[in-house]
Design a protein around this motif. Structure first.
Motif, mmCIF file in Angstrom:
data_model
loop_
_atom_site.group_PDB
_atom_site.id
_atom_site.type_symbol
_atom_site.label_atom_id
_atom_site.label_comp_id
_atom_site.label_asym_id
_atom_site.label_seq_id
_atom_site.Cartn_x
_atom_site.Cartn_y
_atom_site.Cartn_z
ATOM 1 N N GLU A 40 16.146 50.167 -23.752
ATOM 2 C CA GLU A 40 15.483 51.407 -23.341
ATOM 3 C C GLU A 40 15.998 51.850 -21.991
ATOM 4 N N VAL A 41 16.092 53.166 -21.800
ATOM 5 C CA VAL A 41 16.405 53.742 -20.497
ATOM 6 C C VAL A 41 15.368 54.817 -20.189
ATOM 7 N N ASP A 42 15.076 54.972 -18.908
ATOM 8 C CA ASP A 42 14.161 55.999 -18.414
ATOM 9 C C ASP A 42 14.767 56.528 -17.129
ATOM 10 N N LEU A 43 15.277 57.756 -17.165
ATOM 11 C CA LEU A 43 15.982 58.348 -16.035
ATOM 12 C C LEU A 43 15.263 59.624 -15.621
ATOM 13 N N SER A 44 15.130 59.843 -14.312
ATOM 14 C CA SER A 44 14.436 61.043 -13.848
ATOM 15 C C SER A 44 14.877 61.394 -12.440
ATOM 16 N N GLY A 45 14.605 62.643 -12.053
ATOM 17 C CA GLY A 45 14.927 63.099 -10.709
ATOM 18 C C GLY A 45 15.209 64.590 -10.678
ATOM 19 N N PRO A 46 15.645 65.103 -9.527
ATOM 20 C CA PRO A 46 15.953 66.542 -9.401
ATOM 21 C C PRO A 46 17.358 66.849 -9.894
ATOM 22 N N LEU A 47 17.539 68.102 -10.361
ATOM 23 C CA LEU A 47 18.852 68.572 -10.782
ATOM 24 C C LEU A 47 19.477 69.513 -9.764
ATOM 25 N N ASN A 48 18.727 69.880 -8.711
ATOM 26 C CA ASN A 48 19.293 70.707 -7.647
ATOM 27 C C ASN A 48 18.726 70.247 -6.308
ATOM 28 N N GLU A 49 19.312 70.722 -5.230
ATOM 29 C CA GLU A 49 18.931 70.253 -3.900
ATOM 30 C C GLU A 49 17.516 70.660 -3.529
ATOM 31 N N SER A 50 17.059 71.781 -4.006
ATOM 32 C CA SER A 50 15.724 72.251 -3.653
ATOM 33 C C SER A 50 14.631 71.548 -4.456
ATOM 34 N N LYS A 51 15.028 70.726 -5.400
ATOM 35 C CA LYS A 51 14.090 69.986 -6.258
ATOM 36 C C LYS A 51 13.165 70.920 -7.044
ATOM 37 N N LYS A 52 13.690 72.066 -7.398
ATOM 38 C CA LYS A 52 12.910 72.993 -8.207
ATOM 39 C C LYS A 52 13.200 72.839 -9.696
ATOM 40 N N ASN B 44 -5.131 60.430 -28.338
ATOM 41 C CA ASN B 44 -4.174 61.388 -27.784
ATOM 42 C C ASN B 44 -3.078 60.646 -27.032
ATOM 43 N N PHE B 45 -1.828 60.961 -27.365
ATOM 44 C CA PHE B 45 -0.681 60.370 -26.680
ATOM 45 C C PHE B 45 -0.153 61.366 -25.648
ATOM 46 N N VAL B 46 0.076 60.887 -24.421
ATOM 47 C CA VAL B 46 0.538 61.738 -23.326
ATOM 48 C C VAL B 46 1.951 61.317 -22.951
ATOM 49 N N THR B 47 2.865 62.272 -22.907
ATOM 50 C CA THR B 47 4.265 61.959 -22.658
ATOM 51 C C THR B 47 4.572 61.867 -21.168
ATOM 52 N N LYS B 48 5.664 61.194 -20.852
ATOM 53 C CA LYS B 48 6.120 61.063 -19.469
ATOM 54 C C LYS B 48 6.716 62.374 -18.989
ATOM 55 N N GLN B 49 6.497 62.670 -17.697
ATOM 56 C CA GLN B 49 6.952 63.916 -17.111
ATOM 57 C C GLN B 49 7.969 63.660 -16.000
ATOM 58 N N PRO B 50 8.780 64.672 -15.641
ATOM 59 C CA PRO B 50 9.819 64.478 -14.622
ATOM 60 C C PRO B 50 9.245 64.108 -13.262
ATOM 61 N N LEU B 51 10.035 63.355 -12.487
ATOM 62 C CA LEU B 51 9.676 62.937 -11.142
ATOM 63 C C LEU B 51 10.546 63.673 -10.131
ATOM 64 N N ARG B 52 9.992 63.898 -8.936
ATOM 65 C CA ARG B 52 10.731 64.629 -7.907
ATOM 66 C C ARG B 52 11.795 63.778 -7.246
ATOM 67 N N ASP B 53 11.584 62.491 -7.183
ATOM 68 C CA ASP B 53 12.547 61.598 -6.548
ATOM 69 C C ASP B 53 13.343 60.859 -7.611
ATOM 70 N N PRO B 54 14.613 60.561 -7.336
ATOM 71 C CA PRO B 54 15.443 59.872 -8.336
ATOM 72 C C PRO B 54 14.805 58.561 -8.794
ATOM 73 N N PHE B 55 14.819 58.358 -10.088
ATOM 74 C CA PHE B 55 14.240 57.166 -10.689
ATOM 75 C C PHE B 55 15.118 56.761 -11.864
ATOM 76 N N TYR B 56 15.534 55.502 -11.864
ATOM 77 C CA TYR B 56 16.400 55.010 -12.922
ATOM 78 C C TYR B 56 15.871 53.661 -13.402
ATOM 79 N N PHE B 57 15.708 53.555 -14.706
ATOM 80 C CA PHE B 57 15.119 52.350 -15.291
ATOM 81 C C PHE B 57 15.913 51.982 -16.538
ATOM 82 N N ILE B 58 16.254 50.700 -16.650
ATOM 83 C CA ILE B 58 16.949 50.202 -17.828
ATOM 84 C C ILE B 58 16.324 48.878 -18.221
#
Length: 864
Positions: free
Chosen positions: A358-370, A331-345
């Motif tokens: 490869e790039v891996d970018l994650s974080g919130p899209l609004n101030e409430s982090k919802k 079983n392969f498990v995919t990466k999920q979003p992170l609450r804090d900004p994360f940037y990887f190159i």
């Protein structure tokens, strides 16, 4: 400012009384206590430079050596009459040094030489949103490998902080700014503290603790039971290859699975899809718990972009996936979003013109982090050690999650992948590779296939989760996958002439399309019957797979293996095909995880599946249908004589459809797999665990030749697989990780009309083992420098079903050296360090594949 022992004692005793409004143990109730409380300094009253520190020492005898990492094993939030307490729990009253970085409304404190780590070894983060009025958010997280950061954000201003030590660990007491500016009434001596609008003494606080695996040991998975259950409580052998191992090894799917000796990927280097066997049986992988009806739908080529970890679920898993292999599931498990900004190159270059980004970018899209997002993408362009072979691969994998309400979450994710391959490896004859050839050895770079393959795959998936209450929840997930697979001029060897150099070939053009629909709904509830606890699961799965195949076969041009001439035209058409297959599936499962006692757990589950398959042949204008059903039970028990040890046993069954009809016109029944397994799981320490398993699997109703009616089959075949598995994973000492396994597998034909009874099953080996270990320097000028060493052994394998020859065993060595500091990482990975000449696999006497020679890859990455 260093507190001496006397002042610390006064601070600890008095601060507890002030915060809780009750006398500390051993103190009298009266004016003396209240007077002492008035003299407690608060952090807001202490003049601290930006990087000042306060040292709290409980007992000098428990102080760790300089540079040792203190484990914070838990974080608790407790409301008080004036605010909230945050407790950082330690295990021995160790020293903790606090460095203040507060600014604006944010109280920020760093604790060096510390790390958040559960007793199980899992690294975690702590978050509490709006725990009380006046406090927006509290987070406790690992700033880096040896620093814990505590952040508290106030609504109106910087919260007032009271800091003191206790037997539990370090305690922060926070009072919102609005409350802190008010005059503090003197605490009553014998009455309950007055209520305030900020929080009640028993007010519940919603806490979010998220696992953030940072090591070789993974303690939990939700795939095996569809519930969040520790591995030690699951009566099944499970091996998880985490992101850290994949990163340190610079692994692709094929090399990653060498870490799981019970799994064999028989596909050769630069093949376009997986060909898996688990415990000796052919197996189709899954993705996020969804069955992959065709492996190429979501796992194109060997890329791991967007994959967080790989889970090996040993033994029958029809209870989870319906029709599946009796040997196990990958079983392969995919990466999920992170609450804090994360940037990887990351960028990688290597042998044979290997280039990958490869790039891996994650974080919130609004101030409430919802609303959170994650985007993984990669592009790879590489050649191989075989002549003229080249592959380009593009992967884009976005994920967005929405917090729709306090108890409702929605995640939407997708994948778009393309792969273009020139002349992928289809193997060489055994004569000239494994066996001597009068003309000499066939070069391992030789390519007999001249064709090209193009694949485009897309997947979109959603997961909706809702909690009705603390004990009942609902999850619903849907996935749609689409694949177009186009092969042009594929050449496959059909016969080696007596001169041992001329290979006859078949030439094929084909066009395949797959559409896969999967719907999964689960209801989970917890309740008790007396002292016995239950976790009940009810699930419904729906699936539809439609695939269309159109092909044209021709006689291929012969090729001289020692002096090849490419580009010769093919011969006459030998066959055509134009078909469509539609398969509908329905599965209903019920499962009960019963906790009879804290150390005794029972797993009971059963699943009923029904399927219908309709086949259409457009050239002959015919249509056939077949249906079937199967019941798959699973029973398991776990007994823990002491907390670190789990003894388990299980009985489980699986099924796979057998499509076709016997001579008398009757439909074939599904093949059945039956397993008995016992084992032991042990936590050797807080971050190192091991599993030992013994299993016996029988697959019945296997199709074999009908001896009375040539050209037909009957279901009297049987195969049996017995074996032992041992795995160890985790951290031996700080900085020293290990991931090792051994598997013994005896898979043999026990009943058959065409294969001799007693023959080993194709491509299986009795012995396989792997060892991967890394060490990273923890302190000093060379901190962040690390080394890795890997040993991978695969024993003799059967080369064909008749067992007429064996593929020799091999042992390869991998090595790595890496350096990381402040988000920067550079690594050099070497595969097949000693350039061993070996064979990866064989499908038959005409398809033996060499393994890759000495290979080097260099990687540079930035994380910020």
């Amino acid at each position: 400012m260093k507190l001496d022992k006397l002042f610390q004692s006064l601070l600890l005793t008095s601060a507890i009384a002030l915060l809780l409004g009750t006398p500390a143990k051993g103190e009298k109730v009266g004016e003396d206590v209240r007077e002492t409380n008035k003299n407690i300094p608060q952090l807001s009253e202490i003049e601290l430079p930006a990087t000042s520190a306060i040292m709290l020492v409980q007992t000098p005898t428990n102080s760790p050596a300089q540079g040792d990492i203190i484990q914070v094993t838990g974080v608790q939030a407790k409301p008080t009459d004036k605010g909230v307490e945050i407790i950082l729990q330690t295990t021995g009253g160790e020293q903790l040094q606090i460095t203040n970085h507060s600014a604006d409304n944010n109280f920020i404190a760093d604790i060096p030489n510390a790390q958040l780590r559960l007793p199980s070894g899992e690294v975690f983060t702590f978050r509490s949103e709006k725990p009380i009025t006046g406090i927006t958010e509290i987070t406790v997280t690992n700033l880096d490998a040896k620093t814990v950061r505590v952040t508290v954000t106030g609504e109106a201003g910087l919260p007032t902080v009271e800091l003191f030590d206790s037997d539990e660990g370090l305690i922060f007491g926070f009072i919102p700014a609005a409350t802190a500016t008010q005059p503090q009434p003197e605490q009553p001596t014998t009455e309950t503290p007055p209520e305030t609008p900020s929080a009640e003494a028993d007010e519940p606080i919603e806490l979010v603790v998220t696992g953030e695996q940072d090591g070789y040991r993974v303690p939990n998975t939700s795939t095996v039971t569809r519930t969040d259950t520790p591995l030690r409580d699951i009566p099944q052998s499970i091996q998880i290859i985490p992101q850290e191992v994949l990163r340190d090894q610079r692994a692709n799917i094929t090399s990653a699975l060498l870490n799981a000796p019970s799994v064999r990927n028989s596909a050769p280097t630069n093949f376009d899809a997986l060909r898996l066997r688990v415990r000796g049986f052919v197996s189709t992988p899954t993705l996020n718990g969804f069955k992959e009806s065709n492996v190429r739908v979501s796992n194109v080529g060997s890329e791991l972009t967007g994959i967080e970890r790989i889970e090996i679920l040993q033994g029958p898993n029809s209870i989870l996936f319906g029709a599946s292999s009796p040997g196990g599931t990958v079983n392969f498990v995919t990466k999920q979003p992170l609450r804090d900004p994360f940037y990887f190159i990351e960028a990688t270059v290597g042998s044979f013109n290997f280039y990958r980004g490869e790039v891996d970018l994650s974080g919130p899209l609004n101030e409430s982090k919802k609303i959170l997002y994650r985007l993984n993408a990669s592009y790879r362009d590489q050649e191989f050690f075989t002549d003229f072979s080249r592959t380009t691969n593009l992967v884009i994998a976005p994920v967005v999650s929405f917090e729709l309400g306090e108890n409702t979450n929605l995640t939407i994710e997708g994948t778009y992948k393309t792969i273009d391959q020139d002349r992928y490896n289809l193997g060489l004859p055994a004569v000239g590779t494994i066996f001597p050839n009068p003309n000499g050895d066939i070069p391992r770079t030789r390519m007999t296939n001249e064709g090209k393959v193009g694949v485009t795959a897309a997947r979109i998936e959603y997961r909706l989760e809702h909690k009705f209450s603390e004990n009942w929840s609902l999850s619903n997930a849907f996935r749609y996958g689409n694949l177009v697979y186009d092969g042009d001029g594929i050449n496959l060897g059909t016969r080696l002439l007596p001169d041992n150099r001329t290979l006859l070939r078949a030439f094929e053009d084909f066009d395949s399309q797959y559409s896969d629909y999967r719907l999964m709904t689960n209801i989970v509830g917890r309740f008790s019957t007396g002292s016995i606890k239950h976790q009940l699961l009810f699930g419904i799965d729906l699936g539809r797979l439609e695939n269309s195949d159109n092909f044209t076969s021709r006689t291929g041009a012969p090729i001289d293996l020692f002096n090849p001439i490419y580009g010769q035209p093919p011969g006459a058409i030998t066959s055509r095909g134009d078909t469509n297959t539609l398969t509908d599936e329905l599965g209903i499962l019920v499962q009960d995880q019963v906790t009879i006692a804290d150390n005794l757990k029972l797993l009971l589950s059963g699943r009923f599946d029904t399927f219908t398959q309709t086949n259409r042949d457009f050239l002959s204008d015919t249509k056939t249908s077949q249906s079937g059903n199967a019941f798959s039970p699973r029973v398991g028990i776990v007994y823990q004589p002491i907390p670190p040890i789990s003894l388990y046993a299980n009985y489980s069954r699986s099924f796979e459809p057998a499509i076709g009809r016997a001579f008398d016109g009757s439909e074939f029944e599904p093949t059945r797999g039956t397993q008995y397994e016992v084992g032991v799981k042990a936590d050797l320490n807080d971050s190192l665990s091991t599993t030992l398993a013994f299993y016996d699997i029988t697959q019945s109703n296997v199709l074999t030749d009908d001896p009375d009616n040539i050209g037909f089959s009957i279901q009297t075949g049987e195969q049996r697989s017995q074996g032992i598995e041992l795995s160890v994973a985790g951290e031996i000492l700080p900085g020293w990780n290990i991931f090792a396994s051994y598997a013994y597998n005896d898979a043999r034909v026990t009943k058959d009309n065409s294969i001799p009874v007693g023959n080993r099953v194709l491509q299986t080996t009795p012995h396989a083992a792997s060892l991967w270990t890394t060490y990273e320097i923890q302190q000093g000028d060379l901190q962040g420098l690390g080394f890795g060493l890997g040993l991978f052994y695969v024993g003799d394998r059967t080369g064909d079903t008749g067992n007429t020859f064996e593929v020799p065993s091999y042992l390869t060595t991998d090595a790595a050296i890496f350096y990381k500091r402040n988000g920067f990482r550079a690594a050099l990975n070497i595969k097949n360090l000693f350039d061993v000449d070996y064979f990866e696999n064989a499908f038959n006497r005409l398809r033996v594949s060499y393994g890759a020679p000495f290979t080097v890859q260099g990687t540079i990455s930035f994380e910020f």
